[in-house]
Design a protein around this motif. Structure first.
Motif, PDB file in Angstrom:
ATOM      1  N   TRP A   1      15.151  55.935  36.189  1.00 29.31           N
ATOM      2  CA  TRP A   1      14.999  57.651  35.657  1.00 29.31           C
ATOM      3  C   TRP A   1      13.753  58.165  35.881  1.00 29.31           C
ATOM      4  O   TRP A   1      13.475  59.251  36.156  1.00 29.31           O
ATOM      5  N   MET A   2      12.714  57.299  35.353  1.00 29.13           N
ATOM      6  CA  MET A   2      11.180  57.606  35.449  1.00 29.13           C
ATOM      7  C   MET A   2      10.862  57.592  36.952  1.00 29.13           C
ATOM      8  O   MET A   2      10.237  58.947  37.392  1.00 29.13           O
TER       9      MET A   2
ATOM     10  N   TYR B   1       7.640  61.254  27.281  1.00 29.02           N
ATOM     11  CA  TYR B   1       8.636  60.989  26.351  1.00 29.02           C
ATOM     12  C   TYR B   1       9.659  59.482  26.271  1.00 29.02           C
ATOM     13  O   TYR B   1      10.008  59.007  25.497  1.00 29.02           O
ATOM     14  N   GLU B   2       9.778  59.322  27.509  1.00 31.03           N
ATOM     15  CA  GLU B   2      10.578  58.053  27.950  1.00 31.03           C
ATOM     16  C   GLU B   2       9.907  56.911  27.416  1.00 31.03           C
ATOM     17  O   GLU B   2      10.482  55.940  26.901  1.00 31.03           O
ATOM     18  N   ASN B   3       8.648  56.862  27.702  1.00 32.33           N
ATOM     19  CA  ASN B   3       7.774  55.628  27.002  1.00 32.33           C
ATOM     20  C   ASN B   3       7.642  55.823  25.506  1.00 32.33           C
ATOM     21  O   ASN B   3       7.663  54.831  24.939  1.00 32.33           O
ATOM     22  N   ARG B   4       7.176  57.032  25.156  1.00 35.97           N
ATOM     23  CA  ARG B   4       6.952  56.954  23.789  1.00 35.97           C
ATOM     24  C   ARG B   4       7.814  57.290  22.728  1.00 35.97           C
ATOM     25  O   ARG B   4       7.799  56.612  21.650  1.00 35.97           O
ATOM     26  N   CYS B   5       9.205  57.997  22.979  1.00 38.41           N
ATOM     27  CA  CYS B   5      10.126  58.305  22.098  1.00 38.41           C
ATOM     28  C   CYS B   5      11.324  57.230  22.115  1.00 38.41           C
ATOM     29  O   CYS B   5      12.031  57.081  21.191  1.00 38.41           O
ATOM     30  N   ARG B   6      11.594  56.585  23.364  1.00 37.78           N
ATOM     31  CA  ARG B   6      12.588  55.629  23.328  1.00 37.78           C
ATOM     32  C   ARG B   6      12.151  54.106  23.180  1.00 37.78           C
ATOM     33  O   ARG B   6      11.030  53.760  23.687  1.00 37.78           O
TER      34      ARG B   6
ATOM     35  N   GLY C   1      13.670  52.518  34.035  1.00 39.67           N
ATOM     36  CA  GLY C   1      12.721  52.832  35.134  1.00 39.67           C
ATOM     37  C   GLY C   1      13.153  53.461  36.105  1.00 39.67           C
ATOM     38  O   GLY C   1      12.545  54.399  36.683  1.00 39.67           O
TER      39      GLY C   1
ATOM     40  N   GLU D   1      11.631  50.384  23.625  1.00 37.27           N
ATOM     41  CA  GLU D   1      11.478  49.589  25.071  1.00 37.27           C
ATOM     42  C   GLU D   1      12.936  49.043  25.538  1.00 37.27           C
ATOM     43  O   GLU D   1      12.787  49.346  26.928  1.00 37.27           O
TER      44      GLU D   1
ATOM     45  N   GLN E   1      14.478  51.871  27.658  1.00 36.62           N
ATOM     46  CA  GLN E   1      13.828  52.906  28.569  1.00 36.62           C
ATOM     47  C   GLN E   1      14.433  52.369  30.169  1.00 36.62           C
ATOM     48  O   GLN E   1      14.640  51.303  30.506  1.00 36.62           O
TER      49      GLN E   1
END
Length: 200
Positions: free
Chosen positions: A124-125, A110-115, A122, A117, A120
């Motif tokens: 947190w990921m 979701y971090e990549n798809r919903c936020r 990194g 760019e 985002q």
């Protein structure tokens, strides 16, 4: 009954595997929907106010949601073999561990798809992946005897979690340094219920 599901959801996969393992395919209609945190599906929201998959619509009672509630109900309906009382706390902890891996893995997607760019994060990921690695290490060191025992819900949850890592985070190479877990997963992956519920 109707199970609101999605082919890519590891949580829905748990429920679908239980349906197969307990022989309830003829009793449950699969209703596939597309949904996301920023674009929830109206049919899903009507069944589950949190707009999360899976949700089990029953004719004789309220809709059930949260994968652990759904799987517990389906198992109880078929006789209760996947949550054996003799080792219930181990089963529940193992199921929670698998679910936690899925949670972190889905949040990374979701971090990549919903936020956007530029928003985002990194760090947190990486923190989410750190949680996954901690859980994988625990499985590889302290849970192998349980994973290798008779089939239960803990094993199904862990298998769905590992399958999701292969599906969405293969580049992270979760198998490195975890030979015992990798060997177990290779055997478990041959189950008909696992093969029949591959994500898409």
């Amino acid at each position: 009954m109707q199970l609101i599901t999605s082919p890519a959801s590891p949580f829905a996969r748990k429920a679908r595997m239980v349906i197969i393992e307990t022989g309830q395919e003829d009793d449950v209609e699969l209703v596939e929907v597309m949904s996301s945190p920023t674009a929830p599906n109206p049919q899903l929201t009507a069944a589950n106010p949190m707009s999360k998959i899976p949700a089990l619509i029953r004719s004789d009672g309220p809709t059930l949601y949260d994968s652990r509630v759904v799987t517990r109900y389906l198992d109880a309906r078929s006789g209760g073999a996947l949550y054996p009382e003799s080792r219930i706390w181990d089963v529940l902890v193992l199921e929670a561990t698998g679910d936690a891996i899925m949670d972190a893995g889905v949040l990374m997607v979701y971090e990549n798809r919903c936020r956007p760019e530029d928003m985002q994060f990194g760090g947190w990921m990486d923190a989410q992946w750190g949680k996954i690695e901690g859980a994988l290490d625990a499985l590889n060191t302290r849970w192998m005897s349980h994973l290798s025992g008779p089939l239960d819900m803990g094993q199904i949850s862990v298998a769905c979690a590992l399958g999701y890592l292969d599906f969405r985070h293969a580049e992270r190479e979760w198998r490195k340094g975890r030979d015992a877990l990798d060997d177990w997963f290779a055997v478990f992956s041959a189950r008909d219920s696992f093969r029949a519920t591959m994500p898409a």
